[in-house]
Design a protein around this motif. Structure first.
Motif, mmCIF file in Angstrom:
data_model
loop_
_atom_site.group_PDB
_atom_site.id
_atom_site.type_symbol
_atom_site.label_atom_id
_atom_site.label_comp_id
_atom_site.label_asym_id
_atom_site.label_seq_id
_atom_site.Cartn_x
_atom_site.Cartn_y
_atom_site.Cartn_z
ATOM 1 N N LEU A 613 -4.743 -3.281 -11.239
ATOM 2 C CA LEU A 613 -5.377 -2.193 -10.501
ATOM 3 C C LEU A 613 -5.540 -2.568 -9.030
ATOM 4 C CD1 LEU A 613 -6.839 0.507 -10.239
ATOM 5 C CD2 LEU A 613 -8.941 -0.629 -10.982
ATOM 6 N N VAL A 614 -5.906 -3.817 -8.763
ATOM 7 C CA VAL A 614 -6.065 -4.257 -7.374
ATOM 8 C C VAL A 614 -4.742 -4.119 -6.626
ATOM 9 C CG1 VAL A 614 -6.522 -6.229 -5.886
ATOM 10 C CG2 VAL A 614 -7.995 -5.796 -7.857
ATOM 11 N N PHE A 615 -3.662 -4.569 -7.241
ATOM 12 C CA PHE A 615 -2.349 -4.470 -6.589
ATOM 13 C C PHE A 615 -1.972 -3.014 -6.350
ATOM 14 C CE2 PHE A 615 2.274 -3.995 -6.910
ATOM 15 C CZ PHE A 615 2.678 -4.799 -5.853
ATOM 16 N N ARG A 616 -2.221 -2.172 -7.358
ATOM 17 C CA ARG A 616 -1.873 -0.750 -7.222
ATOM 18 C C ARG A 616 -2.744 -0.088 -6.148
ATOM 19 N NH1 ARG A 616 -2.047 0.960 -12.672
ATOM 20 N NH2 ARG A 616 0.158 0.441 -12.880
ATOM 21 N N SER A 617 -4.018 -0.472 -6.093
ATOM 22 C CA SER A 617 -4.930 0.112 -5.096
ATOM 23 C C SER A 617 -4.559 -0.337 -3.686
ATOM 24 C CB SER A 617 -6.375 -0.279 -5.416
ATOM 25 O OG SER A 617 -6.774 0.230 -6.669
ATOM 26 N N ILE A 618 -4.161 -1.592 -3.535
ATOM 27 C CA ILE A 618 -3.723 -2.069 -2.224
ATOM 28 C C ILE A 618 -2.490 -1.300 -1.784
ATOM 29 C CG2 ILE A 618 -2.719 -4.029 -1.001
ATOM 30 C CD1 ILE A 618 -4.568 -5.849 -2.594
ATOM 31 N N SER A 619 -1.559 -1.098 -2.699
ATOM 32 C CA SER A 619 -0.347 -0.338 -2.358
ATOM 33 C C SER A 619 -0.703 1.077 -1.928
ATOM 34 C CB SER A 619 0.601 -0.301 -3.560
ATOM 35 O OG SER A 619 1.009 -1.603 -3.932
ATOM 36 N N PHE A 620 -1.648 1.692 -2.636
ATOM 37 C CA PHE A 620 -2.054 3.054 -2.277
ATOM 38 C C PHE A 620 -2.758 3.055 -0.927
ATOM 39 C CE2 PHE A 620 -5.060 6.680 -2.586
ATOM 40 C CZ PHE A 620 -4.127 7.696 -2.664
ATOM 41 N N SER A 621 -3.622 2.079 -0.702
ATOM 42 C CA SER A 621 -4.313 1.981 0.585
ATOM 43 C C SER A 621 -3.312 1.785 1.720
ATOM 44 C CB SER A 621 -5.316 0.827 0.549
ATOM 45 O OG SER A 621 -5.963 0.683 1.791
ATOM 46 N N ASN A 622 -2.290 0.971 1.484
ATOM 47 C CA ASN A 622 -1.243 0.781 2.494
ATOM 48 C C ASN A 622 -0.543 2.101 2.799
ATOM 49 O OD1 ASN A 622 -1.831 -1.941 2.453
ATOM 50 N ND2 ASN A 622 -0.085 -2.497 1.179
ATOM 51 N N LEU A 623 -0.227 2.839 1.737
ATOM 52 C CA LEU A 623 0.439 4.132 1.921
ATOM 53 C C LEU A 623 -0.438 5.079 2.730
ATOM 54 C CD1 LEU A 623 2.597 6.305 1.208
ATOM 55 C CD2 LEU A 623 1.260 6.756 -0.862
ATOM 56 N N VAL A 624 -1.704 5.169 2.359
ATOM 57 C CA VAL A 624 -2.604 6.113 3.033
ATOM 58 C C VAL A 624 -2.792 5.723 4.494
ATOM 59 C CG1 VAL A 624 -4.933 7.064 3.074
ATOM 60 C CG2 VAL A 624 -3.792 6.674 0.892
ATOM 61 N N SER A 625 -3.053 4.442 4.755
ATOM 62 C CA SER A 625 -3.285 4.021 6.143
ATOM 63 C C SER A 625 -2.035 4.231 6.983
ATOM 64 C CB SER A 625 -3.731 2.556 6.185
ATOM 65 O OG SER A 625 -2.732 1.694 5.674
#
Length: 1099
Positions: A613-625
């Motif tokens: 989940l942490v890896f997936r959330s970081i990827s999503f945060s990267n996409l959003v930012s």
């Protein structure tokens, strides 16, 4: 003339309805053609429209298809030397025998007697056929009547026909209609396989298959009817046994390898095994899919599975939830059933609150499974309570086990939703509506204070978010190749997400509404990627980011309980008193609460700290930012090429109207992941995080909320920390990334100034937190020459801003040191009072408690002030060592000198004894280090004549003896080298000489009031008139004021230095006054030896 079988069926059905007191008429399931054409002499079915509810499905004609081997294919035979001669099939005999076996019936008494009445003798049907002049052999023409006749038999019925009594007595007393029909279906499949395996003449084989297809349609039609109206035919009375849809549930629940009580078909009462279910569902779909009849046939089955009682206990006991998931996966694997599920009323129940939606929606009971303490307290109690006595390995193992369970659940749920989305366009829309409804109903979750009884559970929202994140994975690739497909004007093109109460990034709600109206009709409806992206953003806001706040709240509560226990345990005066029992009970209750809070924290960490989940959330945060940066990039191309900084002053309206939580959640997740899982950022996320922070620190006007901007600084601050053995996240990037080397230093200086006035009621305290963070970042990057060059460049080319920055830094040092040293002095007084234990114990108990409470409060305040003061003094030390000119401007240098002199007097003067406290390290107070830092500022500026003049002019605090005492302390503690001590001595000599000169110049006698500055009460050297208030002040005074406050000090109107008006006439009069008064018995008229008596050396 033979009677019509369909008419007979209708007659029998009406008779049954009359007995049941039901409607007067309804259609009867009849045979239809299957995968091959039926014989031409088959009777046409009757399709009388149903009047009963639910309606009975009608048989649909199907197109003729090539003969296929269903349910199992014909095995390929190896080539043989010679082809065997086809076997002749006696079709009438085969037909009689097959129908008899499939339906387990006979028209012949002797056959039934021979089987011990295991084969049911249909005496009434035999007599009817004989009366109609038909053959006593069973065939497809009478198959419908045959099946109805068998279904009409009631083992509990009484009969006067003694010949027929053995038949009724031999009927399975507890066999339901559905069990019988599925048994027929299984025997039919066996018969079909037998036909396909024999080498019959092709035409005869095809005719046999046609007969079997007709029987299949009959069986499936009546199976559907039985699922809808289980009381249509006689049923056994078995206490506690549900009929109809409930009978199929065990078959689906037994599919899981870990299905608990549904482990095997034999023990669970499953009617179908795993190899049969798919074929059975395909048969049901072929028969009932037209006109959505399948909704009434399988809808109740789906509903019962998804609301199974095993879901109520969650993960705590048993694996019933796995059985539910496995059954649901089997159902949705058939596309028409998947589409049907989203049409059910339970899929999207109307008029429901958030908690009701969670429990009443079809998949809600599955989505609410989890481990969070608030939802499933039994989980944290079973796995994490008594953590102090549990081996750490046990807790780690428990956490890993629970994470594995969560991963299985969430992966399966995603597969279910993904299958539903792909079932049809309508199903996709239904899924999106489900997500949006769940999110919109739970908008309150984002609030500061949430009544959990009014919203869905943490587990429900978290699972929903994880599913949405999995949907995002196809466009979360490292190259952001599909980012262009995200609709930037989605909030204008879609009303799926309710934003009526959301704060915007930098716009009012009226501006946002106007923008929406202007853009709502400019494009087609958003694509699926846009829907999922924005739904995931909204779910993240009320899901994971809210849970992060929950963890922080648990930590605060845990800390409060810990401090409370420390207070109770540190004061042992209650022992041996009447209060002992009550105090001990309070201590035990506190320990139990502390353990409970820690267990709840571990339960949250189990989910939120899951590496996947942490890896997936970081990827999503990267996409959003990255996507957000593209929205503010004038070229709309970021990250290829990287955005140019700073951004234009004109902020695009499309950015301004975005919900503020898009920006907030990126920042909050950055803070969370740095604190909780910094190692996760080693693979990805650091570059995106750095560019995000630098972009909005260099262009702060893009974000309205000052707290969000302060948190961006906090991200950089935490990114500079070393977390145990884990090296800092951002330090290396801050010292190597070209954007950081160019923009970090001016960005931090700019925000140091901006945070002075945030407009919030707490701005006075907020600014110190941000500036402490900035000071730490400055210290971290200070050894990098590129950053120091950037500082010098800023001081030269943007001197006005730099001077303002320096002015605020001096203000902070002045305030913080004054407050911290004052608090320490008060702590010293209370500690000295308490040192005399006997005298203190003689005081009243109420007085002692008040003094102890005051001491604890002072200790908390002093610790904060000291740390902030230390960091700001350290910042002043390194800045004055690098660049001196900005500190020498008139509006800065005098205040700097006065501040340094005052604090030097406090540290080494008579009041220094008041700073002696117990355990000074508890407050991070090291007076010798602080003294060394202050002296270092003197040394850094010792070659500046203006600074020496300012020190000499400080009549309030400056005394050469203070420097002598400071030099002695620094020499004894080796905090300064001999060369530095000598340098200090020479500086003090210079100050003394300057002081003598100043005394001579300023010995002017009485000064007229009109020549005095109204704010500083000093002689004005360059008087100016303020345009709005018409007040006359010295230019240096108003310039110093404007560095901290951009308003006229007399009437609070906006004011800049360019607005002031030089008062030439008054300046001429002041200059004449000074010229007339100089050399009138001043210090310059005395011999030099009477002016300076300097002795800083104690050698």
């Amino acid at each position: 003339m033979t009677s019509d079988p369909q008419s007979d069926a209708e007659r029998i059905r009406l008779k049954r309805l009359a007995k049941l007191g039901g409607p007067s008429a309804s259609s009867t399931p009849a045979a239809s053609t299957s995968t091959s054409p039926a014989p031409s002499h088959a009777p046409a079915p009757s399709n009388t429209p149903p009047k009963a509810t639910p309606p009975t499905p009608t048989v649909q004609k199907r197109r003729v298809e090539p003969v296929v081997a269903a349910p199992s294919p014909v095995p390929h035979k190896k080539k043989a030397p010679a082809v065997a001669t086809p076997v002749h099939l006696d079709l009438p005999s085969w037909e009689d025998e097959t129908i008899s076996k499939v339906f387990n019936v006979t028209l012949k008494k002797e056959v039934a007697e021979k089987s011990g009445y295991e084969m049911v003798w249909l005496k009434s049907l035999a007599e009817e056929l004989q009366g109609d002049g038909l053959s006593s052999e069973l065939n497809s023409e009478v198959a419908d009547r045959t099946l109805i006749a068998r279904l009409e038999l009631d083992p509990q019925a009484m009969s006067d026909d003694l010949e027929f009594l053995p038949v009724l007595a031999s009927l399975p007393s507890q066999q339901t209609v559905l069990e019988y029909l599925i048994g027929c279906w299984k025997r039919l499949n066996a018969a079909r396989n037998a036909v396909l395996k024999r080498n019959y003449v092709p035409l005869q084989q095809q005719q046999a298959l046609d007969v079997l297809d007709k029987l299949r349609d009959l069986i499936i039609s009546y199976t559907g009817l039985s699922l809808q109206e289980p009381e249509m035919f006689p049923q056994p009375s078995v206490p506690g046994k549900e009929l109809g849809a409930a009978e199929l549930v065990p078959s689906f629940m037994s599919l899981s390898a870990l299905s608990g009580p549904y482990l095997s078909a034999g023990s669970s009462g499953a009617l179908l095994d795993s190899a049969e279910i798919e074929t059975f569902l395909q048969d049901i779909v072929r028969r009932f899919e037209p006109d959505n009849e399948i909704d009434l046939v399988l809808g109740p089955v789906v509903t019962r599975i998804c609301s199974h009682q095993s879901l109520a206990v969650g993960f705590a006991t048993g694996d019933g939830w796995r059985s539910v998931i496995s059954g649901l996966e089997a159902l949705v694997s058939v596309k028409p059933i998947a589409a049907m599920i989203t049409r059910l009323p339970e899929w999207h129940p109307e008029a429901t609150s958030a908690p009701e939606f969670e429990t009443r929606s079809l998949l809600g009971p599955l989505l609410r499974l989890g481990v969070f303490h608030r939802d499933w307290p039994s989980i944290s109690a079973a796995y994490f309570l008594n953590h102090e006595t549990r081996p750490q390995g046990e807790i780690t193992s428990a956490m890993a086990s629970l994470r594995g369970t969560l991963k299985t659940l969430q992966s399966s749920l995603f597969q279910v939703f993904n299958t539903l989305v792909r079932a049809s366009a309508d199903a996709r829309e239904a899924v999106l509506q489900y997500f949006a409804r769940a999110i919109n109903l739970n908008r309150k979750r984002a609030g500061m204070q949430v009544d959990m009884l009014t919203v869905s559970s943490d587990s429900f929202i978290m699972n929903l978010q994880i599913i949405l994140l999995q949907f995002c994975e196809p466009f979360m690739d490292a190259q952001y190749s599909k980012m262009d497909r995200i609709d930037p004007a989605y909030y204008a093109h879609s009303s799926r997400i309710d934003l009526t109460e959301e704060t915007r990034v930098n716009a009012t709600n009226d501006e946002a509404e106007e923008w929406r109206k202007q853009n709502e009709a400019t494009a087609a409806p958003p694509n699926f990627i846009s829907d999922i992206f924005y739904l995931a953003l909204a779910a993240n806001h009320i899901g994971q980011m809210k849970l992060v706040n929950n963890i922080e709240e648990l930590l605060r509560q845990h800390d409060d309980v810990r401090r409370h226990l420390e207070v109770l345990q540190s004061d042992q005066s209650w022992r041996g008193t009447p209060y002992q029992a009550r105090t001990e009970a309070a201590i035990n209750a506190g320990k139990a609460e502390q353990d409970k809070l820690y267990a709840a924290q571990l339960a949250y960490e189990t989910q939120l700290g899951d590496p996947e989940l942490v890896f997936r959330s970081i990827s999503f945060s990267n996409l959003v930012s990255t996507w957000l940066l593209r929205q503010v990039d004038p070229r709309q191309k970021h990250p290829n090429p990287t955005i140019d900084l700073p951004l234009p002053k004109d902020v695009p309206m499309a950015w301004r109207v975005l919900p503020e939580y898009l920006v907030e959640d990126v920042i909050e997740y950055h803070l969370y992941v740095i604190r909780q899982s910094p190692k996760s950022l080693e693979l990805s996320g650091r570059n995106e995080m750095l560019l995000w922070c630098l972009t909005f620190l260099t262009s702060t006007w893009y974000i309205k909320n000052p707290f969000l901007k302060a948190k961006i600084v906090e991200v950089l601050f935490l990114g500079c920390w070393n977390w145990g053995e884990q090296r800092s996240v951002l330090t290396s990037l801050l010292n190597t990334h070209p954007v950081a080397l160019q923009h970090l230093m001016p960005a931090l200086m700019h925000f140091y100034i901006e945070v002075e006035q945030t407009g919030a009621s707490s701005q006075f305290y907020d600014k110190f937190n941000s500036r402490r963070n900035i000071a730490y970042i400055f210290k971290t990057i200070w050894n990098n020459q590129a950053h120091r060059d950037a500082l010098k460049n800023e001081s030269i080319h943007n001197q006005e801003k730099f001077v303002r920055f320096v002015n605020l830094m001096i203000n902070d040092v002045t305030y913080l040191l004054d407050e911290s040293l004052s608090e320490l002095a008060k702590i010293h007084d209370i500690q000295m009072e308490m040192k005399d234990r006997e005298a203190f114990e003689a005081k009243p108990a109420q007085y002692r408690r008040e003094r102890e409470a005051t001491l604890r409060q002072l200790e908390r305040h002093a610790s904060g002030y000291v740390q902030l003061g230390n960091s700001t003094v350290d910042l002043l030390k390194i800045f004055t060592g690098e660049t001196k000119a900005p500190f020498m401007v008139p509006e800065i240098v005098d205040r700097l000198a006065a501040m340094l002199d005052y604090n030097l007097e406090t540290l080494v003067g008579p009041r220094s004894r008041e700073l002696i406290v117990k355990n000074p390290e508890k407050y991070k107070f090291n007076p010798k280090t602080l003294l060394s830092d202050i002296i270092q500022v003197y040394l850094n500026l010792s070659d500046q004549g203006d600074f020496a003049r300012a020190v000499a002019a400080d009549g309030r605090s400056y005394r050469k003896e203070l420097f002598e005492q400071a030099a002695d302390v620094l020499k004894r503690t080796s905090l300064k080298s001999p060369d530095e001590i000598e340098k200090l001595r020479l500086f003090v000599v210079k100050v003394e000489e300057t002081k003598a000169t100043l005394e001579a110049e300023e010995d002017l006698g009485e000064i007229p009031d009109e020549f005095l500055d109204p704010l500083m009460y000093t002689l004005m050297r360059d008087p100016v008139t303020l345009p709005s208030s018409r007040a006359v002040v010295d230019r240096s005074t108003i310039k110093s004021h404007l560095l901290s406050d951009t308003k006229d000090p007399f009437n609070r109107m906006p004011l800049t230095l360019d607005d002031v008006i030089p008062n030439v006439e008054l300046k001429q009069r002041i200059d004449a006054f000074l010229a007339e008064r100089r050399n009138k018995d001043t210090a310059l008229d005395h011999p030099p030896e009477e002016i300076v008596h300097m002795d800083v050396s104690h050698e």
